[in-house]
Design a protein around this motif. Structure first.
Motif, PDB file in Angstrom:
ATOM      1  N   PRO A 179     -22.709  78.640 -19.509  1.00  0.00           N
ATOM      2  CA  PRO A 179     -23.062  79.858 -20.252  1.00  0.00           C
ATOM      3  C   PRO A 179     -23.480  79.547 -21.689  1.00  0.00           C
ATOM      4  N   ASP A 180     -24.384  80.354 -22.211  1.00  0.00           N
ATOM      5  CA  ASP A 180     -24.715  80.190 -23.625  1.00  0.00           C
ATOM      6  C   ASP A 180     -23.737  80.965 -24.500  1.00  0.00           C
ATOM      7  N   ASN A 215     -21.615  88.311 -16.314  1.00  0.00           N
ATOM      8  CA  ASN A 215     -22.758  87.667 -16.956  1.00  0.00           C
ATOM      9  C   ASN A 215     -23.469  86.783 -15.941  1.00  0.00           C
ATOM     10  N   ILE A 241     -25.510  79.910 -14.650  1.00  0.00           N
ATOM     11  CA  ILE A 241     -25.098  80.791 -15.740  1.00  0.00           C
ATOM     12  C   ILE A 241     -23.578  80.780 -15.901  1.00  0.00           C
ATOM     13  N   PHE A 242     -22.842  80.748 -14.780  1.00  0.00           N
ATOM     14  CA  PHE A 242     -21.382  80.722 -14.858  1.00  0.00           C
ATOM     15  C   PHE A 242     -20.885  79.399 -15.433  1.00  0.00           C
ATOM     16  N   SER A 244     -16.563  76.204 -20.020  1.00  0.00           N
ATOM     17  CA  SER A 244     -17.614  75.677 -20.880  1.00  0.00           C
ATOM     18  C   SER A 244     -17.021  74.922 -22.044  1.00  0.00           C
ATOM     19  N   ILE A 272     -19.694  83.307 -23.977  1.00  0.00           N
ATOM     20  CA  ILE A 272     -18.676  83.969 -23.167  1.00  0.00           C
ATOM     21  C   ILE A 272     -18.102  85.079 -24.038  1.00  0.00           C
TER      22      ILE A 272
END
Length: 191
Positions: A164-165, A151, A160-161, A188, A167
């Motif tokens: 993240p919005d 992703n 992004i890692f 996250s 996983i």
């Protein structure tokens, strides 16, 4: 946690550096000696904003190391994170045999009981194939396989890692998720 990240291209170098920045002990493995030599000096094999800094910081803090020797991978790792780029041909068909052969090489050196996270892009059904192959090649060992599809976005991969919005994780119903949940919550805390 101790994590071996296999592959040091875009996905693997970002995954390694980000995991180390979160406090995990990361050893990254790649077959390519030139790539390993370059990244050991703190220079990423690809350009990604902030990646050189994250790598250099991980090395300095002794949270991130690199090798191209299987024997250098500690036996007491918790996770093997597969981040190998999947080769595709001119028709955009993935060569999963390449990735599968690399995973089998790595598992030869791994102790029983680790969780193998596969982020390499593979078609549906690939992990079942890998599980069957593992049982036939290493009947004395037990591994858990989970899928967490890549992703990343070029130029924004670190953000992004680390933020993240979502996983996505796929695993067998009977898999004990405690250790895996702890790992992904460290990535996250908002999820």
């Amino acid at each position: 946690m101790k994590i071996c990240v296999y592959g040091l291209s875009h996905l693997g170098s970002v995954t390694s550096a980000c995991l180390a920045s979160l406090g995990h002990q990361v050893i990254s493995f790649d077959d390519n000696k030139t790539t390993v030599k370059k990244i050991k000096s703190g220079v990423a094999p690809i350009f990604e904003t902030g990646l050189d800094h994250l790598i250099a910081t991980g090395i300095k803090n002794k949270k991130l190391s690199f090798t191209n020797e299987y024997e250098d991978i500690p036996k007491d790792i918790d996770f093997a994170w597969i981040a190998i780029d999947t080769p595709v041909n001119d028709e955009d068909i993935a060569d999963i045999n390449y990735v599968v052969s690399k995973i089998m090489q790595l598992l030869r050196y791994m102790e029983s009981g680790i969780t193998v996270i596969i982020s390499s892009q593979l078609p549906i059904g690939s992990i079942s194939k890998i599980e069957e192959l593992t049982k036939s090649q290493f009947p004395e060992k037990e591994f858990d396989f989970v899928s967490s599809p890549e992703n990343l976005r070029l130029g924004n991969a670190i953000k992004i890692f680390l933020e993240p919005d979502r996983i996505i994780i796929g695993h067998r119903e009977d898999y004990n998720k405690n250790k895996l949940t702890k790992l992904f919550r460290s990535i996250s805390k908002n999820l």
